[in-house]
Scaffold this active site. Structure first.
Site, PDB file in Angstrom:
ATOM      1  N   GLU A 283       0.834  -1.196   0.000  1.00  0.00           N
ATOM      2  CA  GLU A 283       0.000   0.000   0.000  1.00  0.00           C
ATOM      3  C   GLU A 283       0.876   1.255   0.000  1.00  0.00           C
ATOM      4  O   GLU A 283       0.588   2.231  -0.699  1.00  0.00           O
ATOM      5  CB  GLU A 283      -0.917  -0.014   1.232  1.00  0.00           C
ATOM      6  CG  GLU A 283      -2.022   1.014   1.177  1.00  0.00           C
ATOM      7  CD  GLU A 283      -3.076   0.760   2.260  1.00  0.00           C
ATOM      8  OE1 GLU A 283      -3.701  -0.320   2.233  1.00  0.00           O
ATOM      9  OE2 GLU A 283      -3.246   1.637   3.131  1.00  0.00           O
TER      10      GLU A 283
ATOM     11  N   GLU B  34       2.149   1.878  -3.341  1.00  0.00           N
ATOM     12  CA  GLU B  34       1.073   2.416  -4.181  1.00  0.00           C
ATOM     13  C   GLU B  34       0.835   3.900  -3.873  1.00  0.00           C
ATOM     14  O   GLU B  34       0.680   4.715  -4.787  1.00  0.00           O
ATOM     15  CB  GLU B  34      -0.214   1.609  -3.937  1.00  0.00           C
ATOM     16  CG  GLU B  34      -1.344   1.993  -4.890  1.00  0.00           C
ATOM     17  CD  GLU B  34      -2.661   1.300  -4.536  1.00  0.00           C
ATOM     18  OE1 GLU B  34      -2.634   0.275  -3.838  1.00  0.00           O
ATOM     19  OE2 GLU B  34      -3.708   1.816  -4.978  1.00  0.00           O
TER      20      GLU B  34
ATOM     21  N   CYS C 150      -7.999  -1.774   4.300  1.00  0.00           N
ATOM     22  CA  CYS C 150      -7.834  -2.927   5.193  1.00  0.00           C
ATOM     23  C   CYS C 150      -9.157  -3.356   5.817  1.00  0.00           C
ATOM     24  O   CYS C 150      -9.347  -4.524   6.138  1.00  0.00           O
ATOM     25  CB  CYS C 150      -6.904  -2.594   6.338  1.00  0.00           C
ATOM     26  SG  CYS C 150      -5.363  -1.896   5.817  1.00  0.00           S
TER      27      CYS C 150
ATOM     28  N   SER D 116      -6.942   2.129  -1.994  1.00  0.00           N
ATOM     29  CA  SER D 116      -5.795   1.340  -2.452  1.00  0.00           C
ATOM     30  C   SER D 116      -6.277  -0.017  -2.960  1.00  0.00           C
ATOM     31  O   SER D 116      -7.234  -0.587  -2.435  1.00  0.00           O
ATOM     32  CB  SER D 116      -4.840   1.148  -1.277  1.00  0.00           C
ATOM     33  OG  SER D 116      -3.975   0.082  -1.522  1.00  0.00           O
TER      34      SER D 116
ATOM     35  N   LYS E 192     -14.859  -9.662   8.549  1.00  0.00           N
ATOM     36  CA  LYS E 192     -13.802 -10.503   7.971  1.00  0.00           C
ATOM     37  C   LYS E 192     -14.350 -11.856   7.535  1.00  0.00           C
ATOM     38  O   LYS E 192     -13.818 -12.488   6.635  1.00  0.00           O
ATOM     39  CB  LYS E 192     -12.668 -10.706   8.981  1.00  0.00           C
ATOM     40  CG  LYS E 192     -11.799  -9.483   9.193  1.00  0.00           C
ATOM     41  CD  LYS E 192     -10.875  -9.197   8.013  1.00  0.00           C
ATOM     42  CE  LYS E 192     -10.051  -7.936   8.256  1.00  0.00           C
ATOM     43  NZ  LYS E 192      -9.420  -7.429   7.022  1.00  0.00           N
TER      44      LYS E 192
ATOM     45  N   GLU F  95     -15.400 -11.270   4.212  1.00  0.00           N
ATOM     46  CA  GLU F  95     -14.240 -11.067   3.324  1.00  0.00           C
ATOM     47  C   GLU F  95     -13.695 -12.420   2.876  1.00  0.00           C
ATOM     48  O   GLU F  95     -13.325 -12.596   1.713  1.00  0.00           O
ATOM     49  CB  GLU F  95     -13.162 -10.259   4.043  1.00  0.00           C
ATOM     50  CG  GLU F  95     -12.019  -9.815   3.123  1.00  0.00           C
ATOM     51  CD  GLU F  95     -10.865  -9.175   3.869  1.00  0.00           C
ATOM     52  OE1 GLU F  95     -11.042  -8.080   4.427  1.00  0.00           O
ATOM     53  OE2 GLU F  95      -9.764  -9.770   3.893  1.00  0.00           O
TER      54      GLU F  95
ATOM     55  N   GLU G  94     -13.235 -13.223  -5.336  1.00  0.00           N
ATOM     56  CA  GLU G  94     -11.952 -12.781  -5.896  1.00  0.00           C
ATOM     57  C   GLU G  94     -10.792 -13.024  -4.938  1.00  0.00           C
ATOM     58  O   GLU G  94      -9.633 -12.915  -5.321  1.00  0.00           O
ATOM     59  CB  GLU G  94     -12.033 -11.312  -6.316  1.00  0.00           C
ATOM     60  CG  GLU G  94     -12.124 -10.287  -5.184  1.00  0.00           C
ATOM     61  CD  GLU G  94     -13.551 -10.061  -4.656  1.00  0.00           C
ATOM     62  OE1 GLU G  94     -14.456 -10.877  -4.957  1.00  0.00           O
ATOM     63  OE2 GLU G  94     -13.762  -9.064  -3.936  1.00  0.00           O
TER      64      GLU G  94
ATOM     65  N   CYS H  60      -9.985  -1.226  15.055  1.00  0.00           N
ATOM     66  CA  CYS H  60     -10.228  -2.654  15.328  1.00  0.00           C
ATOM     67  C   CYS H  60     -10.275  -2.982  16.818  1.00  0.00           C
ATOM     68  O   CYS H  60     -10.818  -4.016  17.203  1.00  0.00           O
ATOM     69  CB  CYS H  60      -9.159  -3.500  14.670  1.00  0.00           C
ATOM     70  SG  CYS H  60      -8.984  -3.147  12.920  1.00  0.00           S
TER      71      CYS H  60
END
Lengths: 590, 394
Positions: A284, A287, A310, A330, A369, A372, A377, A515
């Site tokens: 990141e 980037e 994230c 990102s 999560k 996720e 993908e 978090c």
């Protein structure tokens, strides 16, 4: 300050004008029970509908009882919190609530943490005199959250957090009278609504009406399966919160015990998401540097600000609400995603196990999560990079199920080669952490000089929106913002839409304080001091680390040498970066 | 009656709202009206247009520099949206449910702005008071309740309809003079005032002057101005159940006592009218009603047990009869009805047995028949079929 005097339970008290009876009583050591009332002080999260009525008190001269949580103290008011009239009313109200509640505490996911259960215990409820109709809603499952509307007591905490804190508005009260309940529009499944699965509704729900999907059973089965190898990764914020589930004070850092416990449970490989957090910074950060350089060179096509990616609820948020702006965040996967992709390729090859025989589990402070993990993908031909995720609370249960005395466990180390980490990784667990970790690396790379100071205090803290200007000598004054709470993220997105966003780099986390108060963390029941203690512990853990910059992580350096080549290489683009989709919800009313 | 005002004289309301706006410095008025009242809506729309054409609404009204415009907002017919905070939320497009006061609408109302909420009937009085003067208005009515009041007179009475009467008139005058007495010469039993949240007044209240205070003192209220007359054929337990059923349906569900408490209250009442009630249930009715009154969030919840409490206060004997003797003296509670064949009168013609839809009547030709009480569904067919008057209902 303008103060007033009043009498509560025969004692005089002086409070600032505007204080509620509840707060005034609290200050005197009188604890009036509450249910719907919820407040996370200093984190701008509150719910005060005055709807449950278990906090009613008698105010002399008043026609009816007063809800202590929203009634303001008045000069010379005489309040009785424990008169028979108040106690009888409170008990009756609680009995009414229980009369429409399934008595299945033994199987309830909130058992032991349920505020309704403890209130019933405190009030000594032995029988529910009211028999009658009970709500009969079907349980609803989504990848992250289980809803059992039969346990909903209409406290509306979830609704407040969903509407006001996250600006998502996926759930709210529907129906009238007895059938009134918090649900989605048209009773749709959460996944078919604007819900971003942040799970803050679960974190604030006082009962078992909202809970996380439980994956502990899957873990035990996979560990027992001789045909698969299991590996586990642990997110940064878990290590400052898990101890609470075992009676330790909030903010206890239990990293070594977690590694030991996971080994005792029987995982073949016990790794650390902190390792992939460092990897995330490499990707990141590179980037950010690339996009920033292009932007400063006058490239009009490059999207600035770069936004972090994230947080899975935040990713869901921009895919559902701002798909047209999805080029801003990102492309770097989350640390969980990067870890999974590396384990199922590099590490599987290294140990000579086919990816289908390798089960990768993550321990996360998060319920989003879980979703996720299910993203198509983020896997290969239907085999997910991370098979499934468990929350901090589920890990605590797993440790108890496996008869492990957590408190007396000697510390252990994470396994190599995906276990080494730096202080920059652990601060991912708090709001501002990803930003600071990225700055530690990016500023050093951009200037080519060692940072004079590692601590970027200006991006730390617990305010929902923080901004800072970081001078990068010879490059630019970097304008950054750190926000948590999706309402604040929405504000940034609106700025971008209007072409008025002044920032170069923005960090977004969905949950209060990042978090550390993720929806998978031990329940705090509105005690903000717990969040603050976890916050302090995160930075303490950072301070204790010998290495504190991601690019100095030897195991990260090694994997670039051995496997990925360099950050943002073709290989890492393939494995460590992702794409986002237009998931805008279109409501068809049929 | 508010609908009839809006349909019959919408201009009086518009005029009053403009006066109100002028007094408090507001330049915007909103009328919250049920979408189910299309005629009232149509006439209001026409009236607003006319008023605008005449320069009585809009910019610089009558050259005074005062601006006032009126818009309509449609409701979905929720009873609770008559509560001012719920009404405001509904107009804002939010869920129609009340919030705690303070803040009062006058502090923070529609879209957070100071708001004055008034009822249609209140407004309808304003132009008349302005034209004829406050003294004239105050000369009508009682010491504390001035002017007139519109009641919707209904029930077991010869003349039903809307009546406008001076405050302080007695129930006796309304029922026996204006209402023309009880239908069919039956005996007056009670009158329910104030709508679903009101209470019952009985014979002993017939000569009480009706005003706001005396109604409250008698355990009822002015409320919506509903006035439903009941005679000896009405069961007061069933009446309480009927009204409570309405509030149960119309509760917004926000607070526990109203959402769950009223449902439980209704269940206890149903138990009693089904003949399964106990004396403990009667005690629980009293306790639960008191707690709901004491703890509910808004006016709807706080007043919802009124029909129960006022019938308990005035007709306690009937409740006890339902419970101890399993008897409904008005014969309204079907489960408590008992159909019996008098063996002395029964000729054994078998007509009733043949007509009974559930074959609950047994007996042989020319011998007295018997109704099996467990099978009887109390449909009354046998009574109609019997040519000898041998079947009685108790």
């Amino acid at each position: 300050m303008d103060t007033i005097k009043l009498t509560i339970d025969n004692r005089e008290v002086e409070v600032p004008r505007g204080t509620t009876i509840l707060k005034a009583a609290e200050q005197m050591g009188i604890k009036i029970p509450t249910l719907c009332h919820f407040e996370l002080e200093g984190l701008a999260l509150e719910n005060r509908p005055g709807g449950c009525r278990v906090c009613v008190v008698e105010v002399v001269g008043r026609r009816n009882l007063a809800p202590a949580c929203i009634t303001e103290c008045m000069p010379d008011m005489v309040v009785k919190t424990n008169s028979f009239r108040a106690l009888n009313a409170r008990r009756t109200v609680l009995e009414l609530m229980l009369s429409d509640h399934p008595n299945d505490c033994l199987q309830c996911p909130k058992s032991g943490h349920c505020e309704l259960q403890s209130l019933a215990a405190d009030m000594g409820i032995r029988d529910i005199p009211y028999k009658g109709q009970q709500s009969q809603y079907a349980k609803e499952f989504s990848p992250s959250i289980v809803r059992d509307a039969n346990k909903c007591i209409m406290c509306r905490r979830c609704e407040s957090v969903c509407h006001e804190y996250q600006s998502v508005g996926a759930i709210g009260a529907i129906e009238r009278g007895f059938p009134a309940v918090v649900s989605t529009a048209f009773g749709k499944n959460l996944t078919d609504t604007n819900c971003v699965l942040c799970g803050q509704c679960v974190a604030v729900c006082p009962t078992g009406a909202l809970a996380e999907v439980d994956n502990t059973g899957k873990i035990l089965r996979d560990i027992a399966n001789p045909n698969v190898k299991t590996c586990v990764q642990v997110a940064p914020a878990v290590r400052v919160a898990l101890g609470e589930e075992f009676g330790m004070p909030a903010g206890s850092i239990v990293t070594g015990k977690i590694a030991a416990a996971l080994k005792a449970i029987g995982f073949d490989y016990v790794f650390d998401t902190d390792w992939s957090a460092d990897l995330t910074i490499m990707e990141e950060g590179t980037e950010v540097i690339g996009r920033l350089k292009a932007y400063l060179a006058g490239d009009k096509n490059v999207k600035i600000p770069v936004m972090t990616s994230c947080c899975p609820a935040w990713v869901n948020f921009y895919e559902k609400f701002y798909p047209e702006l999805r080029d801003y965040p990102s492309t770097a996967k989350s640390p969980q995603g990067m870890f999974g992709a590396t384990v199922k390729t590099y590490f599987a090859d290294k140990i000579g196990v086919p990816r289908k025989n390798l089960v990768c589990v993550s321990v996360m402070p998060c319920v989003a999560k879980k979703y996720e993990c299910e993203r198509e993908e983020l896997g290969v031909n239907g085999d997910p990079d991370v098979n499934y995720s468990i929350t901090t609370r589920e890990l605590a249960r797993l440790i108890k199920i496996c008869n492990i005395d957590f408190n007396s466990l000697p510390d252990a180390e994470f396994d190599s080669p995906l276990g080494e980490s730096t202080g920059a990784a652990v601060i991912f667990g708090a709001t501002g952490g990803v930003m600071e970790a990225a700055l530690r690396t990016a500023v050093e790379v951009l200037t080519g000089e060692t940072l004079p100071r590692i601590d970027f205090e200006e991006v730390r803290g617990l305010d929902g929106v923080r901004e800072a200007t970081i001078p990068v000598p010879g490059v630019a004054d970097l304008k950054v913002a750190v926000v948590y709470g999706l309402k604040n993220a929405r504000m940034i997105m609106e700025q971008i839409k209007a072409g008025e966003c002044p920032y170069h780099f923005v960090e977004v986390m969905a949950c209060p304080g990042g978090c550390i108060d993720g929806a998978g963390q031990p329940y705090h029941h509105g005690d903000a001091s717990i969040i603050r203690a976890r916050h302090a512990a995160i930075y303490e853990a950072d301070r204790r680390m010998p290495l504190r910059k991601s690019h100095e992580n030897p195991e990260v350096q090694a994997i670039y040498k051995e496997f990925y080549g360099e950050p943002c290489s073709e290989k890492s683009h393939h494995l460590l970066h992702t794409i986002y989709f237009d998931k805008k919800i279109k409501f068809d009313i049929d | 009656m508010d609908r009839s005002l809006l349909e019959g004289d919408p201009h009086s309301i518009l005029e009053a709202m403009a006066i109100c706006g002028y007094c408090i410095g507001a330049d915007k008025g909103l009328i919250y009206i049920r979408a189910e009242y299309p005629l009232a809506i149509h006439r209001l729309q026409v009236a607003i247009q006319q008023a605008e054409e005449y320069g009585l609404l809009g910019k610089d009204i009558l050259g005074t520099g005062f601006n006032f415009e009126i818009e309509l907002r449609y409701g979905a017919g929720a009873f609770v949206c008559g509560e001012e905070t719920a009404l405001i939320h509904s107009m804002e497009g939010k869920r129609g449910e009340p919030t705690f006061k303070p803040p009062f609408p006058a502090q923070s109302g529609y879209l957070g702005k100071p708001t004055n909420v008034n009822n249609v009937e209140t407004y309808a009085n304003i132009p008349v008071i302005i034209n004829k003067g406050a003294d004239w208005f105050a000369s009508i009515g009682t010491e504390k309740s001035k002017g007139t009041k519109v009641f919707a007179l209904a029930g077991k009475i010869n003349n039903v309809g809307l009546i406008e009467v001076p405050m302080g008139i007695t129930l006796r005058e309304i029922i026996y003079e204006i209402g023309g007495g009880i239908k069919g010469g039956k005996k007056f039993k009670a009158v329910q005032t104030g709508g679903p949240s009101g209470g019952c007044l009985t014979e002993k209240h017939l000569d009480t002057p009706i005003d706001y205070d005396s109604l409250v003192a008698a355990g009822s209220m002015m409320g919506s101005g509903g006035m439903i007359v009941m005679d000896e054929d009405d069961c007061m337990v069933a009446i309480a159940k009927f009204y409570l059923g309405f509030t149960v349906d119309e509760s917004c569900g926000k607070c526990t006592p109203c959402r769950v408490g009223n449902r439980r209250l209704l269940e206890i009442l149903t138990k009693i009218t089904d003949g399964k009630g106990t004396m403990e249930d009667l005690e629980e009715l009293k306790n639960l009603s008191a707690v709901i009154k004491d703890t509910a969030l808004c006016g709807l919840g706080q007043t919802s047990p009124n029909p129960v409490l006022s019938t308990i206060n005035n007709f306690w004997d009937e409740y006890v009869e339902h419970v101890t003797e399993k008897k409904c003296r008005a014969g309204q509670c079907k489960a408590l009805k008992k159909y019996m064949i008098d063996p002395a009168k029964c000729k054994g013609c078998t007509a009733c047995a043949r007509a009974c839809p559930v074959s609950a009547i047994s007996g042989t030709l020319k011998n007295p028949h018997v109704i099996n009480q467990l099978d009887c569904i109390k449909c009354g067919t046998c009574v109609e079929k019997c040519k000898f008057g041998a079947i009685t209902v108790r």
